[in-house]
Design an enzyme around this catalytic site. Structure first.
Site, PDB file in Angstrom:
ATOM      1  N   GLY A  52       0.924  -0.959  -0.077  1.00 52.87           N
ATOM      2  CA  GLY A  52       0.009   0.058  -0.054  1.00 52.87           C
ATOM      3  C   GLY A  52       0.977   1.060   0.061  1.00 52.87           C
ATOM      4  N   GLU A  53       0.721   2.219   0.771  1.00 57.44           N
ATOM      5  CA  GLU A  53       1.698   3.428   1.058  1.00 57.44           C
ATOM      6  C   GLU A  53       2.026   3.508   2.383  1.00 57.44           C
ATOM      7  OE1 GLU A  53       2.611   4.760  -1.982  1.00 57.44           O
ATOM      8  OE2 GLU A  53       4.001   5.766  -0.523  1.00 57.44           O
ATOM      9  N   SER A  54       3.027   3.072   2.560  1.00 50.53           N
ATOM     10  CA  SER A  54       3.599   3.008   4.172  1.00 50.53           C
ATOM     11  C   SER A  54       3.370   4.287   4.890  1.00 50.53           C
ATOM     12  CB  SER A  54       5.148   2.819   4.220  1.00 50.53           C
ATOM     13  OG  SER A  54       6.059   3.644   3.599  1.00 50.53           O
ATOM     14  N   CYS A  84       6.194  -5.397   0.876  1.00 44.95           N
ATOM     15  CA  CYS A  84       6.355  -4.036   0.230  1.00 44.95           C
ATOM     16  C   CYS A  84       6.472  -3.145   1.341  1.00 44.95           C
ATOM     17  CB  CYS A  84       5.538  -3.709  -0.932  1.00 44.95           C
ATOM     18  SG  CYS A  84       6.081  -2.557  -1.996  1.00 44.95           S
ATOM     19  N   ARG A 113      12.827   3.787   0.789  1.00 41.07           N
ATOM     20  CA  ARG A 113      11.462   3.806   0.079  1.00 41.07           C
ATOM     21  C   ARG A 113      11.356   3.995  -1.287  1.00 41.07           C
ATOM     22  NH1 ARG A 113       7.699   8.131   1.100  1.00 41.07           N
ATOM     23  NH2 ARG A 113       5.812   7.456   0.556  1.00 41.07           N
ATOM     24  N   ILE A 144       6.676  -3.303  -6.977  1.00 39.13           N
ATOM     25  CA  ILE A 144       5.598  -2.078  -7.462  1.00 39.13           C
ATOM     26  C   ILE A 144       6.049  -0.981  -6.693  1.00 39.13           C
ATOM     27  CG2 ILE A 144       3.224  -1.288  -7.582  1.00 39.13           C
ATOM     28  CD1 ILE A 144       2.382  -4.158  -7.826  1.00 39.13           C
ATOM     29  N   ARG A 145       6.847   0.048  -7.041  1.00 40.40           N
ATOM     30  CA  ARG A 145       7.378   1.041  -6.304  1.00 40.40           C
ATOM     31  C   ARG A 145       7.706   0.561  -5.096  1.00 40.40           C
ATOM     32  NH1 ARG A 145       6.260   6.212  -7.414  1.00 40.40           N
ATOM     33  NH2 ARG A 145       5.858   7.020  -5.435  1.00 40.40           N
ATOM     34  N   HIS A 189       5.696  -8.581  -4.184  1.00 37.84           N
ATOM     35  CA  HIS A 189       4.095  -9.055  -3.695  1.00 37.84           C
ATOM     36  C   HIS A 189       4.099 -10.388  -4.105  1.00 37.84           C
ATOM     37  CE1 HIS A 189       2.475  -4.954  -3.014  1.00 37.84           C
ATOM     38  NE2 HIS A 189       3.740  -4.560  -3.810  1.00 37.84           N
ATOM     39  N   GLU A 191       1.599 -12.315  -3.508  1.00 39.07           N
ATOM     40  CA  GLU A 191       0.106 -12.507  -3.482  1.00 39.07           C
ATOM     41  C   GLU A 191      -0.375 -12.396  -4.629  1.00 39.07           C
ATOM     42  OE1 GLU A 191       1.612  -9.881  -2.267  1.00 39.07           O
ATOM     43  OE2 GLU A 191       0.296  -7.987  -2.829  1.00 39.07           O
TER      44      GLU A 191
HETATM   45  N1  GLN Z   1       5.895   2.863  -2.197  1.00 39.12           N
HETATM   46  C1  GLN Z   1       5.194   2.303  -1.206  1.00 39.12           C
HETATM   47  C2  GLN Z   1       5.510   3.121   0.236  1.00 39.12           C
HETATM   48  O1  GLN Z   1       6.373   3.941  -0.027  1.00 39.12           O
HETATM   49  C3  GLN Z   1       5.252   0.918  -1.329  1.00 39.12           C
HETATM   50  C4  GLN Z   1       4.424   0.330  -2.585  1.00 39.12           C
HETATM   51  C5  GLN Z   1       3.908  -0.971  -2.305  1.00 39.12           C
HETATM   52  O2  GLN Z   1       3.409  -1.281  -1.233  1.00 39.12           O
HETATM   53  N2  GLN Z   1       3.644  -1.593  -3.441  1.00 39.12           N
HETATM   54  O3  GLN Z   1       4.964   2.567   1.113  1.00 39.12           O
END
Ligand code: GLN
Length: 239
Positions: A52-54, A84, A113, A144-145, A189, A191
């Site tokens: 997600g987005e930390s 992630c 990050r 993914i990012r 990921h 999953e």
């Molecule tokens: N870029 C996201 C973060 O900084 C992590 C991306 C992800 O969980 N797929 O949290």
């Protein structure tokens, strides 16, 4: 050998691939339940922290009243697996994070990050993954990012690194999967790929932790009985 029941694994359900993690956990032999409230956290044998987005997840942990209960359970040894953003949250320190983002500090690692580059949203690679089983077949990893691990303490086992492929660039050799005791994390990921070997590894860790706890409980019960016997003896001697 103790017979272990199916462990109940929570999936932190604030953001991210909650359903996909739950499906992979069930296929790997666990009972999966969503966790949004402290009471739900109290009932699980282990927890998955999805991507997600930390920064957002850190804020949501605070507003759902989960941050301190989660820190407490991790400090008491609850098994956890972070993917992630979940890896970022579990780390001791984050580079390129937001100054107010909270760390759970369950892994002695420093992560960067969005390390794979802001332009490169997604990167895929086949990884050699220690402990994944399946006759050593590489694990196909979707980043993914994603973060990578810049430093890992002496107690941290490195499970996977980015291989030296043509498109790996700066990412080659970077650490992307780690384990410290009962805490597991991947920058990618699993999953999303239908290969539940990483989830199987985590469910195995949760079962081992359950067995160790059951053995400890049995020992404590024996100890309590011995203590009662001692009391009886004292009583007899005093008569
Ligand atoms: N870029 C996201 C973060 O900084 C992590 C991306 C992800 O969980 N797929 O949290």
């Amino acid at each position: 050998m103790p017979v272990t029941a199916r462990p109940t694994i929570g999936v932190l359900a604030l953001q991210g691939d909650v359903r996909e993690h739950a499906g992979a956990l069930e296929r790997a032999g666990a009972r999966a339940v969503p966790v949004r409230r402290p009471e739900e956290l109290a009932d699980v044998d282990g927890l998955v922290l999805p991507g997600g987005e930390s920064t957002t997840m850190s804020r949501l942990l605070v507003s759902f009243g989960l941050l301190e209960p989660l820190r407490d359970r991790l400090a008491a040894g609850m098994p956890a697996y972070g993917s992630c953003a979940g890896m970022i949250l579990l780390a001791r320190q984050v580079l390129d994070g937001r100054p107010d983002q909270q760390q759970l500090g369950a892994l002695d690692i420093v992560v960067r990050r969005n390390a794979f580059g802001r332009q490169v949203d997604s990167f895929e690679a086949d990884l050699e993954f220690t402990g994944a089983g399946g006759s050593g077949e590489p694990v196909h990893a979707v980043f993914i990012r994603a973060p990578w691990v810049e430093q890992a303490g002496a107690g941290v086992e490195v499970l996977a690194r980015v291989p030296h492929t043509a498109d790996a660039g700066d990412a080659a050799d970077r650490i992307v999967a780690v384990r410290q005791g009962s805490v597991l994390a991947t920058a990618f990921h699993p999953e999303l790929t239908g290969d539940e070997r990483v989830h199987r590894l985590f469910v195995g860790i949760a079962k081992d932790a359950q067995d160790a706890e059951d053995a400890q409980d049995a020992q404590d019960a024996d100890g309590a009985e011995d203590a009662e016997d001692d009391v009886d003896l004292v009583d007899l001697e005093e008569r």
